[in-house]
Write an enzyme that holds these catalytic residues in place. Structure first.
Site, short mmCIF file in Angstrom:
data_model
loop_
_atom_site.label_atom_id
_atom_site.label_comp_id
_atom_site.label_asym_id
_atom_site.label_seq_id
_atom_site.Cartn_x
_atom_site.Cartn_y
_atom_site.Cartn_z
N ASP A 181 0.82 -1.20 0.00
CA ASP A 181 0.00 0.00 0.00
C ASP A 181 0.86 1.26 0.00
O ASP A 181 1.90 1.32 0.66
CB ASP A 181 -0.89 0.00 1.25
CG ASP A 181 -1.89 1.13 1.25
OD1 ASP A 181 -2.80 1.12 0.40
OD2 ASP A 181 -1.77 2.03 2.10
N GLU B 98 1.02 -0.05 -4.86
CA GLU B 98 0.04 0.97 -5.21
C GLU B 98 0.75 2.32 -5.19
O GLU B 98 1.05 2.86 -4.13
CB GLU B 98 -1.13 0.98 -4.21
CG GLU B 98 -2.17 2.04 -4.51
CD GLU B 98 -2.49 2.95 -3.33
OE1 GLU B 98 -3.39 3.79 -3.47
OE2 GLU B 98 -1.83 2.84 -2.29
#
Length: 484
Positions: free
Chosen positions: A232, A262
């Protein structure tokens, strides 16, 4: 025989906090495998600051997978550790790899406050200090009293962080950087420096932090058996940290470990540079492609479909591109809301599932629906497209991106996959017909649209070409089907 890979993001943001997702996942494993899913990305499994209500993006204790009574509950939003391990086992028994979602750049829900010398900085210009150094009350002491040192006796204090956004002494929200600390380098340049995102910001230059992150990751892999990580918010973490982190964890576990980050940036060059800078095998989600889908869906026929792949990671670096249409951050009401309109979604999914390049990710919200927003999803359509990817989308690809309102491509099929090969044509306008080459081996064969958008079958000519057509604002996928 090699099968096309298809990843499914197995959650959406507004799932009920009933602790049932892991059990549901285990029950779904066999059905998902049959539909063509080869890997799943599961939501964060550790205890968040909001306990059983936490989606997992406010990480508190990464060693608590729903095992200890902390933050008001034993289980997480998705279930208990036992349920989580059972779900992973069910997927892997069905030949589906499991990727764990991990958030490493910040911590929330500290157990104790510390008095720390800090200075306020401009949130929109992170190198601009506002005012003088002062002592603030920072929630930075993590002792995990509910776990009592099981699995790890490591505890966190302010020295393991470089900043925070709350002064408990003044009860005031602002961006504070701790005295003697610097924002991390090798991060995204938004706001001057985008190291800080939220909560207590982890200091990745601290050797104790570096060692603890690797130690935790090795424990996690050995405990759960996952096959990789979804990382993340990597734009907020120094690229050199992930370079070293991934290398060490792979070495210590002896596993290849798929990794996808991400990095939310619409500039493909930024994504490409990041991939190069980490010097390690890792992929990124193709954010520019999602953005193209979003704008195409909102332009209602005015978008130039010839440009749909322009400026995307799958076009520039297909090996490292994880393609997607929507996810938990882009769904309605979320931080990066950019929901692709329903009418365009079958076309977008055809573009990621039926082409040669990229590693496609199907969103749970599109597959199962989002009850909170009264969105029923498009399971039947996605089942068709995923099955087509599994069985038909093989062989040499021929592109016909030659009309702003109607594009197409063909796949010739191969000898490994019986009856493989297909033709795709889509239009965001009034529809159309495209003469496309699919292979001389199909001369005289008949093809039918399995999506139900084109009524009549066609016959391939002696040159291996067919006049494939599609109706208004739709996608047609043609496969061989001889008349009875």
């Amino acid at each position: 025989m090699m099968e096309n890979g298809t990843l499914m993001q197995y959650f959406e943001w507004n799932l009920p906090a009933d602790g049932k997702l892991w059990k549901q996942a285990a029950e779904d494993a066999a059905k998902l495998k049959a539909s063509g899913v080869t890997s799943v990305w599961l939501p964060p499994a550790y205890k968040g600051a909001l306990g059983a209500q936490d989606e997992g993006y406010s990480p508190y204790d990464l060693y608590d997978l729903g095992e200890f009574r902390q933050k008001g509950s034993v289980r997480t939003k998705y279930g208990t550790k036992k349920d989580y391990l059972a779900a992973i086992e069910a997927f892997q028994k069905n030949g589906i790899n499991v990727y764990a979602d991990v958030v490493l750049n910040h911590r929330m829900g500290a157990d104790e406050m510390e008095e720390v010398s800090a200075a306020e900085f401009n949130e929109h210009s992170r190198y601009q200090m506002i005012g003088d150094q002062k002592v603030i009350g920072a929630w930075t002491r993590f002792t995990f009293p509910g776990r009592k040192g099981k699995y790890s006796d490591f505890t966190w204090n302010w020295r393991h962080f470089d900043g925070i956004d709350w002064d408990q002494k003044k009860m005031r929200h602002a961006l504070f950087k701790f005295t003697g600390k610097e924002w991390g380098t090798d991060v995204d340049g938004e706001n001057g420096n985008y190291d800080y995102l939220m909560g207590a910001d982890v200091d990745f230059s601290n050797p104790e932090v570096q060692e603890e992150m690797v130690r935790w990751a090795v424990w996690y892999i050995q405990t759960t058996g996952v096959d990789g990580f979804r990382l993340d918010a990597v734009k907020h973490i120094p690229a050199h940290f992930y370079r070293d982190f991934l290398y060490q964890v792979r070495q210590l576990t002896g596993k290849e470990l798929f990794a996808v980050g991400e990095y939310w940036n619409y500039d493909v060059n930024v994504l490409s540079d990041y991939i190069g800078s980490i010097h390690s095998e890792a992929s990124l989600f193709d954010v520019p492609l999602h953005d193209n889908f979003y704008h195409a869906s909102r332009d209602h026929g005015a978008y130039d479909l010839r440009r749909i792949l322009d400026g995307t990671l799958v076009q520039k670096d297909p090996i490292h591109a994880v393609t997607f249409v929507d996810n938990h951050d882009t769904q309605p009401g979320q931080s990066l809301e950019s929901w692709v309109d329903d009418w365009f979604k079958p076309m977008a999914y055809a573009l990621i599932l039926l082409r040669r390049d990229g590693y496609p990710c199907v969103f749970y919200g599109d597959y199962r629906g989002i009850p909170n927003d009264k969105y029923k999803g498009m399971k039947s359509t996605l089942d068709k497209l995923m099955k087509l990817r599994k069985l038909k989308a093989y062989g040499e690809q021929h592109d016909y991106f030659d009309d702003p309102d109607c594009i197409g491509w063909t796949r010739e099929g191969d000898n490994e996959h019986k009856d493989s090969g297909l033709a795709v044509v889509m239009s965001d306008g009034k529809g159309g017909t495209k003469r496309m080459y699919i292979g001389r081996q199909y001369a005289g064969a008949h093809f039918s649209d399995v999506m139900g958008n084109a009524k009549y079958n066609i016959k391939i000519d002696e040159d291996g070409c067919g006049d494939f057509y599609v109706n208004r604002a739709a996608v047609a996928v043609w496969v061989r089907k001889e008349p009875k």
